[in-house]
Motif scaffolding. Structure first.
Motif, short mmCIF file in Angstrom:
data_model
loop_
_atom_site.label_atom_id
_atom_site.label_comp_id
_atom_site.label_asym_id
_atom_site.label_seq_id
_atom_site.Cartn_x
_atom_site.Cartn_y
_atom_site.Cartn_z
N TYR A 1 11.79 7.80 1.73
CA TYR A 1 11.00 6.94 0.85
C TYR A 1 10.14 5.99 1.68
CZ TYR A 1 10.36 2.69 -2.00
OH TYR A 1 9.85 1.58 -2.62
N PHE A 2 8.86 5.87 1.32
CA PHE A 2 7.92 5.02 2.05
C PHE A 2 7.36 3.96 1.10
CE2 PHE A 2 8.10 8.99 4.29
CZ PHE A 2 8.06 8.64 5.62
N PRO A 3 7.89 2.74 1.14
CA PRO A 3 7.39 1.69 0.24
C PRO A 3 6.00 1.22 0.65
CG PRO A 3 8.95 0.78 1.81
CD PRO A 3 8.96 2.26 2.03
N ASN A 4 5.16 0.93 -0.35
CA ASN A 4 3.81 0.40 -0.12
C ASN A 4 3.01 1.27 0.86
OD1 ASN A 4 4.40 -1.92 -1.73
ND2 ASN A 4 5.50 -2.79 0.01
N PHE A 5 3.09 2.57 0.67
CA PHE A 5 2.37 3.49 1.56
C PHE A 5 0.86 3.37 1.36
CE2 PHE A 5 0.83 7.65 3.01
CZ PHE A 5 1.53 7.79 4.20
N ALA A 6 0.44 3.09 0.14
CA ALA A 6 -0.97 2.89 -0.17
C ALA A 6 -1.13 1.63 -1.02
CB ALA A 6 -1.55 4.10 -0.91
N SER A 7 -2.27 1.00 -0.93
CA SER A 7 -2.52 -0.23 -1.68
C SER A 7 -2.84 0.10 -3.14
CB SER A 7 -3.67 -1.02 -1.06
OG SER A 7 -4.89 -0.31 -1.21
N SER A 8 -2.78 -0.92 -3.98
CA SER A 8 -3.10 -0.75 -5.39
C SER A 8 -4.55 -0.31 -5.57
CB SER A 8 -2.85 -2.06 -6.15
OG SER A 8 -3.19 -1.93 -7.51
N GLU A 9 -5.44 -0.86 -4.75
CA GLU A 9 -6.86 -0.49 -4.83
C GLU A 9 -7.07 0.98 -4.43
OE1 GLU A 9 -5.64 -3.12 -3.31
OE2 GLU A 9 -6.29 -4.69 -4.72
#
Length: 301
Positions: A98-106
């Motif tokens: 599991y990779f948390p915050n792998f990509a930003s919301s934008e």
């Protein structure tokens, strides 16, 4: 009348007795302290007889100190810096991370907008004897394939490069992004991402790993499930629809990586997985399939 003079006995005998008493007292306290510390020390042993290390002090010390690395000279395709991407091991059977915050919301919003308006009903590779009608309901999502080369903003290129870093598999082995949307009630029954030659016939290459990037939060349902985790539910009674086993709830920007093949190239039977039905909200996910051999340029993401 003369007062009597009292003489104190300062003989060596008295001195010897006083020294002996002090020595015995010191020995007593030393042995007592040693005995008590031994009891406390052994009481901290775990059930396996392993004593805990003073990790708190070590962690506090390492947190305050800045570490400097003496980097090696990189090759033409290497990096001259260290990359740090946090991850958590979810399971070893199957191997899932599991990779948390792998990509930003934008970034997630931009990828979603690329796919919006281009979606078509998701296809399913058929086995011998199967038809679209007989497999209706197994996969009910909508999706579209978008390669990194199509995206002129460079966003998909950056995400694909990051996936290559965490998998340690070159980008020449990847397929295009499959952007999927699951609405209320839609799902994908449990399946394998690999294609067993005994069932599908000879394969040019196999999907060895899958990376899922969640583009939205899901209010309820929509979990990615692994019903055979640790060899459970493999007695033949599982109907490939029940949402059981290891379940990962979609969270915007988070990523999941799991391997469908063992290092020796054989299929991992515990890599069976599916998408639970969405109960409330919508689920958007970008799927990246990674092959065990280089893909043809026209089909590379």
């Amino acid at each position: 009348m003369k007062a009597k003079t009292v003489k104190r006995n300062w003989s060596g005998k008295t001195n010897t007795l006083s020294f002996s008493s002090v020595f015995l007292i010191c020995i007593f306290f030393f042995l007592g302290g040693y005995f008590c510390s031994t009891l406390v020390f052994h009481s901290q042993e775990d059930e396996n007889g392993i004593r805990p290390r003073p990790m708190t002090r070590l962690l506090e010390k390492s947190a305050k100190e800045e570490t400097e690395y003496n980097l090696l000279r990189a090759g033409e395709s290497g990096d001259d810096s260290i990359t740090s991407i946090p991850f958590q091991v979810l399971s070893w059977r199957p191997r899932a991370l599991y990779f948390p915050n792998f990509a930003s919301s934008e970034q997630c919003k931009s990828i979603l907008n690329m796919a919006r308006g281009r979606l078509k009903p998701s296809a399913l590779k058929l086995r011998k004897g199967e038809t679209k009608e007989s497999t209706k309901g197994i996969r009910t999502s909508s999706g579209v394939f978008i390669s990194a080369s199509e995206d002129k903003t460079g966003l998909l290129d950056a995400i694909e490069e990051k996936i290559a870093r965490v998998t340690k598999i070159p980008r020449s082995h990847v397929e295009a992004f499959n952007i999927l949307r699951y609405e209320v009630g839609q799902r994908y029954a449990s399946h394998y991402d690999t294609f067993d030659p005994a069932v599908y016939g000879p394969q040019e290459s196999q999907r060895m790993a899958t990376f899922l990037l969640y583009l939205t939060d899901v209010t309820e349902g929509g979990e990615t499930m692994f019903p055979f985790e640790n060899g459970l539910n493999m007695d033949g009674s599982y109907d490939f629809e029940d949402c059981i086993g290891l379940r990962v709830r979609p969270r915007k920007g988070d990523g999941i990586l799991f391997y469908s093949l063992f290092p020796n190239g054989t299929i991992d039977p515990t890599s069976l997985h599916g998408s639970c039905p969405v109960i409330k909200g919508k689920k958007w996910v970008a799927t990246k399939w990674i092959r065990d051999q280089e893909r043809k340029k026209s089909r590379i993401g």
